[in-house]
Design an enzyme around this catalytic site. Structure first.
Site, mmCIF file in Angstrom:
data_model
loop_
_atom_site.group_PDB
_atom_site.id
_atom_site.type_symbol
_atom_site.label_atom_id
_atom_site.label_comp_id
_atom_site.label_asym_id
_atom_site.label_seq_id
_atom_site.Cartn_x
_atom_site.Cartn_y
_atom_site.Cartn_z
ATOM 1 C CB ALA A 132 37.961 37.401 34.602
ATOM 2 C CB SER B 134 31.493 37.684 40.343
ATOM 3 O OG SER B 134 32.390 38.324 39.533
ATOM 4 C CG ASN B 135 35.914 36.382 37.914
ATOM 5 O OD1 ASN B 135 36.613 37.244 37.889
ATOM 6 N ND2 ASN B 135 34.984 36.050 36.689
ATOM 7 N NE ARG B 136 41.402 36.118 44.589
ATOM 8 C CZ ARG B 136 42.719 35.716 44.597
ATOM 9 N NH1 ARG B 136 42.860 34.548 44.455
ATOM 10 N NH2 ARG B 136 43.623 36.450 45.152
ATOM 11 C CB SER B 137 38.726 39.680 37.153
ATOM 12 O OG SER B 137 39.123 40.870 36.475
#
Ligand code: CTP
Length: 406
Positions: free
Chosen positions: A277, A210-213
């Site tokens: 994101a 995943s990502n940091r959003s």
């Protein structure tokens, strides 16, 4: 301070129910948000709470007496100049009076003279709300354009549980905010879809990419669109934020799910804000069981494949249907933000792109501020200083509203 509530004139009519104490909190919250709050208490309300209590939180006089010199005339005027009258708590008795046009105290006189929308927040015990007489009054009031907030089911003062509990102050606050937005907003009558947060792609039942959003910017855009009076659908990945009241939430996990939800939601809408994101890659295979450690020490690899580009699919669909009328995307960049942003705008067929250098101080993920340059194909539309995500959202919504000709 909340922009759409600033300097709005809100009259709160308080009637005699134990739920009065919660309305003190509502009056305080509205005042802190910038509204000018005038309170009228009925005689029965004063059995539970005093005018001084309200004066103390609003900084303005609270009114009680229809016969006091000038008050009658002044408060017919108060009702006429208000942006919203909320009757909270509204007893069965006051609702009956309002349904029959009675005007025997300052509140009912004000309500009868009011030109603004009236929001009723019923509060009553036992079976009073479900009683056919009350239900008939509710029907009459609704047919005459009165709005209702609640009641809800829950514990009541008598210890009984049932339908008749007033909404909590935070919920009433959100209802007031929505009611004001629907009168004055730039996007009244417009349908808006907002995507927010990250998407997740599973490796196995316990691990994902995943990502940091955190979804903060997308949720702020959804709130700003609601404040502008739009009907808002919020398609969001896994986040720990509260969905703004009034938005229709569609929770999703993977990029594929977000793509499906977005493509079906943009069928006939005015604007899409693609703030999410989105995970660009996913593991080629997902293991059904947790992947175990092996003796292999090095050279372990995850084979990835590209996910669907949601905005490109929207573009194809839009070429056929003309919906959404306006599309705004985000570009999260770590280098050459302007150049990459501009090429995404053209490639994805966007009206606007909000270019976001996620490495800039105070901007990007996990913070409450952002630094955005808004581009259209004509060039820079708005080069924003470091702003709160709320302020960024309001500016983006304003630009989209202008593009829609609102
Ligand atoms: N986006 C999308 N579908 C994807 C990836 C991104 O619709 N699979 C959208 C984002 O929501 C955003 C815009 O496209 O509005 C740009 O996203 P960004 O991650 O900055 O760009 P990418 O297209 O993913 O390109 P790159 O990863 O090469 O920067």
């Amino acid at each position: 301070m909340i922009s759409i509530l600033k300097d709005k004139k809100i009259v709160i009519g308080v009637t005699g129910s134990i739920a009065c104490y919660k309305v003190v909190d509502l009056a305080s919250k509205l005042t802190q948000a910038g509204a000018l709050v005038d309170v009228i208490l009925t005689e029965a309300a004063q059995q539970f709470v005093t005018p001084l209590t309200f004066r103390s939180v609003t900084g303005r006089p609270a009114f009680t007496d229809m016969w006091a010199l000038d008050e009658h005339v002044r408060h017919v005027g108060l009702g006429e100049s208000a942006d919203l009258l909320i009757v909270a708590p509204a007893t069965a008795h006051t609702m009956a009076k309002l349904a029959h046009g009675l005007a025997d105290n300052l509140l009912t006189v004000t309500a009868l003279a009011a030109r603004c929308p009236i929001l009723i927040a019923p509060a009553m015990d036992g079976g009073m709300y479900e009683n056919p007489a009350t239900q008939e009054n509710v029907k009459t009031l609704k047919s005459r354009g009165f709005h209702f907030a609640g009641p809800t089911t829950g514990r009541m003062a008598s210890g009984l549980s049932g339908l008749g509990r007033m909404l909590e102050p935070a919920e009433l606050f959100a209802q007031v905010r929505l009611a004001i937005a629907k009168q004055t907003g730039e996007l009244v009558g417009k349908k808006v879809v907002v995507t927010a947060g990250p998407t997740r792609e599973a490796l196995d039942p316990v691990r994902f990419i995943s990502n940091r959003s955190t979804g903060k910017q997308g949720f702020a855009v959804a709130q700003a669109a609601l404040d502008a009076g739009a009907d808002v659908t919020l398609i969001h990945g896994p986040v720990s934020l509260q969905v703004p009241m009034g938005a229709t939430a569609v929770p999703v996990t993977t990029t594929h799910e977000m793509a499906e939800a977005t493509i079906s939601a943009v069928e006939d809408i005015d604007a899409l804000f693609m703030v999410a994101a989105v995970a660009d890659f996913r593991p080629e295979t997902k293991s059904d069981q947790k992947i175990k450690k092996t003796d292999q020490q090095w050279g372990m690899a995850i084979a990835l494949e590209k996910t669907l580009d949601i905005l490109s699919s929207v573009k194809t669909k839009r070429e056929k249907t003309g919906s959404p009328k306006v599309v705004l995307g985000f570009a999260a960049e770590t280098q050459d933000a302007f150049t990459y942003g501009r090429s995404k705008l053209l490639r994805k067929g966007l009206n606007f792109i909000a270019v976001n250098d996620v490495t800039a101080q105070g901007g990007g993920f996990e913070v409450d501020t952002n630094r955005i340059i808004l581009l259209s194909s004509a060039g820079v539309v708005d080069e924003m200083p470091l702003l709160s995500k709320t302020a960024v959202a309001e500016r983006l919504v304003h630009h989209v509203a202008q593009a829609l000709g609102s």
